[in-house]
Design a protein around this motif. Structure first.
Motif, mmCIF file in Angstrom:
data_model
loop_
_atom_site.group_PDB
_atom_site.id
_atom_site.type_symbol
_atom_site.label_atom_id
_atom_site.label_comp_id
_atom_site.label_asym_id
_atom_site.label_seq_id
_atom_site.Cartn_x
_atom_site.Cartn_y
_atom_site.Cartn_z
ATOM 1 N N TYR A 1 42.004 47.866 47.946
ATOM 2 C CA TYR A 1 43.207 47.723 47.121
ATOM 3 C C TYR A 1 44.245 48.782 47.482
ATOM 4 O O TYR A 1 45.443 48.502 47.541
ATOM 5 C CB TYR A 1 42.827 47.809 45.641
ATOM 6 C CG TYR A 1 41.891 46.707 45.214
ATOM 7 C CD1 TYR A 1 42.358 45.426 44.942
ATOM 8 C CD2 TYR A 1 40.516 46.931 45.117
ATOM 9 C CE1 TYR A 1 41.513 44.399 44.573
ATOM 10 C CE2 TYR A 1 39.640 45.908 44.753
ATOM 11 C CZ TYR A 1 40.145 44.642 44.475
ATOM 12 O OH TYR A 1 39.293 43.625 44.125
ATOM 13 N N ASN B 1 49.836 40.957 45.789
ATOM 14 C CA ASN B 1 50.089 40.759 44.357
ATOM 15 C C ASN B 1 48.955 39.987 43.688
ATOM 16 O O ASN B 1 48.559 40.289 42.556
ATOM 17 C CB ASN B 1 51.411 40.022 44.150
ATOM 18 C CG ASN B 1 52.609 40.870 44.511
ATOM 19 O OD1 ASN B 1 52.535 42.096 44.508
ATOM 20 N ND2 ASN B 1 53.728 40.234 44.832
ATOM 21 N N ILE C 1 45.746 42.274 43.396
ATOM 22 C CA ILE C 1 45.951 43.331 42.402
ATOM 23 C C ILE C 1 45.980 42.736 41.000
ATOM 24 O O ILE C 1 45.393 43.284 40.057
ATOM 25 C CB ILE C 1 47.248 44.120 42.681
ATOM 26 C CG1 ILE C 1 47.174 44.808 44.050
ATOM 27 C CG2 ILE C 1 47.494 45.155 41.589
ATOM 28 C CD1 ILE C 1 46.027 45.777 44.211
ATOM 29 N N GLY C 2 46.647 41.584 40.851
ATOM 30 C CA GLY C 2 46.668 40.916 39.552
ATOM 31 C C GLY C 2 45.300 40.444 39.134
ATOM 32 O O GLY C 2 44.893 40.600 37.972
ATOM 33 N N ASP C 3 44.544 39.874 40.072
ATOM 34 C CA ASP C 3 43.187 39.408 39.768
ATOM 35 C C ASP C 3 42.302 40.568 39.329
ATOM 36 O O ASP C 3 41.498 40.432 38.397
ATOM 37 C CB ASP C 3 42.568 38.741 41.001
ATOM 38 C CG ASP C 3 43.189 37.384 41.308
ATOM 39 O OD1 ASP C 3 43.941 36.877 40.460
ATOM 40 O OD2 ASP C 3 42.926 36.843 42.407
ATOM 41 N N ARG C 4 42.452 41.702 39.990
ATOM 42 C CA ARG C 4 41.645 42.870 39.632
ATOM 43 C C ARG C 4 41.945 43.323 38.208
ATOM 44 O O ARG C 4 41.028 43.641 37.432
ATOM 45 C CB ARG C 4 41.895 44.031 40.598
ATOM 46 C CG ARG C 4 41.078 45.269 40.270
ATOM 47 C CD ARG C 4 41.343 46.416 41.213
ATOM 48 N NE ARG C 4 42.700 46.917 41.127
ATOM 49 C CZ ARG C 4 43.127 48.046 41.721
ATOM 50 N NH1 ARG C 4 42.283 48.742 42.458
ATOM 51 N NH2 ARG C 4 44.365 48.437 41.599
ATOM 52 N N ALA C 5 43.212 43.300 37.835
ATOM 53 C CA ALA C 5 43.589 43.769 36.500
ATOM 54 C C ALA C 5 42.933 42.938 35.415
ATOM 55 O O ALA C 5 42.406 43.473 34.426
ATOM 56 C CB ALA C 5 45.116 43.704 36.360
ATOM 57 N N PHE C 6 42.914 41.618 35.582
ATOM 58 C CA PHE C 6 42.347 40.748 34.561
ATOM 59 C C PHE C 6 40.825 40.659 34.656
ATOM 60 O O PHE C 6 40.153 40.376 33.669
ATOM 61 C CB PHE C 6 42.987 39.374 34.619
ATOM 62 C CG PHE C 6 44.416 39.371 34.124
ATOM 63 C CD1 PHE C 6 44.678 39.468 32.762
ATOM 64 C CD2 PHE C 6 45.475 39.341 35.000
ATOM 65 C CE1 PHE C 6 45.978 39.516 32.290
ATOM 66 C CE2 PHE C 6 46.785 39.373 34.549
ATOM 67 C CZ PHE C 6 47.034 39.466 33.184
ATOM 68 N N GLU D 1 38.925 43.201 35.300
ATOM 69 C CA GLU D 1 38.357 44.405 34.704
ATOM 70 C C GLU D 1 38.723 44.548 33.236
ATOM 71 O O GLU D 1 38.262 45.428 32.565
ATOM 72 C CB GLU D 1 38.870 45.634 35.494
ATOM 73 C CG GLU D 1 38.317 45.647 36.922
ATOM 74 C CD GLU D 1 38.792 46.859 37.712
ATOM 75 O OE1 GLU D 1 39.637 47.604 37.187
ATOM 76 O OE2 GLU D 1 38.315 47.057 38.839
#
Length: 388
Positions: free
Chosen positions: A322, A378, A381-386, A388
């Motif tokens: 990331y 994008n 990074i967006g997938d990681r945020a949701f 976790e």
């Protein structure tokens, strides 16, 4: 070199490499317009790089190379790009791959040693030829339409690759192909001298013209069994490939050149409406300050990520995927912004073919299309945020 060049030098060895590279970069800058206008590969630049030992910069010392770190590789890459972006990007693919192959150790050691020996002794160049007309970049998950068939103990490969940077100068191509028997994707090491290997001169872009990223045509190419150097594993999460930071390093180097051009122009250009050069105009100084702030911010991210990579054990580098994706996106987009600001300072004269800024503008935009592209970054990074 100016204070921006000095900003990230940490050791005497790094300084020595930068001083040596600075001389080459200045030579390359004198020839950059010719190669760009004519759309020809910069053989003269590569002759100089070969002579000075740059082709084995990232080969480990145990195999006869200089064994530089990723951090040091990027310092050199950035400096070469200040002279000629196309030369830097082309060299970066070769150096980055040699570093990547050593780090991952997925190839048979004897094959890797042989390629290292050829790079050092015969000045061989290597690059991946992965993108295809229909499946696009492998980064988007497309399966190669290039097919490898095993027959009587050897491989027969047929297919077409596009965006093959350094095409006129390469000695080896790393070619991903779908293995007909199993459906797996394999990397094949293809020597340029092999019968059936043809370069089709199709490179007709407005930017990075001198990379000569022409098409590679493979027609009934017969290879030995050990030409299959790697079987690809399906990756569900982004892979951590630190060597790909050579891409943003190249483009931020171009941005540095644009910045220096704008500063030089502002020091000397004095319109009849002013009693002094435009460097005294507050808005010009504000734009230069904005440029330097952007450059310092982006380069701090670039070199801190490289340093983190160098200091992280190989088995833990997957966690940096990331960081690497964010760094590429931020640094490359910053490079585009900096060149644009430099052109605003110079004004309409920046569009003259005689002005290097128009070349910087065309070249720097190519970085937006090198992997990973902004939309992929994008998404992950967006997938990681949701997640976790």
């Amino acid at each position: 070199m100016n204070y921006l060049d000095e900003q990230f030098i940490k050791t005497t060895n790094q300084r020595n490499w930068l001083l040596k590279t600075d001389k080459l970069s200045k030579e390359f800058a004198e020839r950059a317009d010719y190669y760009d206008r004519n759309g020809v590969f910069p053989f003269e630049n590569f002759d100089a790089l070969k002579e000075e030992g740059y082709l084995h910069l990232t080969i480990p010392k145990e195999f006869g190379g200089h064994g530089v770190s990723l951090y040091e590789f990027l310092l050199v890459q950035e400096k070469i790009a200040q002279g000629d972006g196309a030369t830097a990007l082309s060299l970066g693919w070769h150096l980055g791959l040699m570093m990547h192959l050593h780090v991952t150790q997925k190839w048979d050691k004897e094959i890797y040693k042989r390629v290292c020996h050829e790079v050092i002794s015969t000045k061989a160049l290597i690059n991946s030829a992965a993108t295809e007309p229909n499946s696009g970049s492998p980064a988007r998950g497309g399966k190669p339409e290039t097919i490898a068939v095993k027959e009587n103990g050897h491989w027969i490969i047929n297919g077409k690759k596009i965006f093959t940077s350094l095409a006129p100068a390469l000695h080896y191509f790393i070619v991903p192909a779908t293995i007909e028997e199993t459906g797996e994707i394999g990397d094949f090491l293809v020597p340029r001298s092999t019968t059936g290997v043809v370069i089709e001169e199709t490179w007709d872009t407005v930017g990075m013209r001198a990379t000569r990223s022409d098409d590679l045509i493979l027609t009934n190419v017969h290879l030995p069994e050990n030409a299959l150097v790697e079987r690809k594993e399906k990756k569900e999460r982004p892979s951590a490939q630190g060597w790909l930071l050579h891409i943003p390093a190249c483009y931020i180097g171009i941005a540095l050149a644009a910045r220096n051009e704008a500063v030089s122009f502002a020091k000397t250009y004095q319109p009849t409406s002013l009693p002094h050069p435009i460097k005294e105009v507050p808005e010009v100084r504000r734009k230069i300050a904005e440029i330097d702030i952007k450059l310092t911010t982006a380069r701090t991210l670039l070199y801190s990520t490289a340093n983190k990579w160098d200091e992280t054990p190989q088995e833990e580098r997957g966690k940096l995927a990331y960081d690497l994706a964010v760094t590429k996106t931020v640094v490359t987009n910053t490079a585009v912004e900096v060149v644009d600001l430099a052109m605003r300072i110079v004004g309409g004269q920046s569009l003259y073919y005689s002005n290097p800024l128009q070349r910087y503008y065309r070249d720097v935009r190519a970085g937006l299309h090198n992997p990973p592209s902004d939309d992929i970054t994008n998404k992950i990074i967006g997938d990681r945020a949701f997640r976790e």
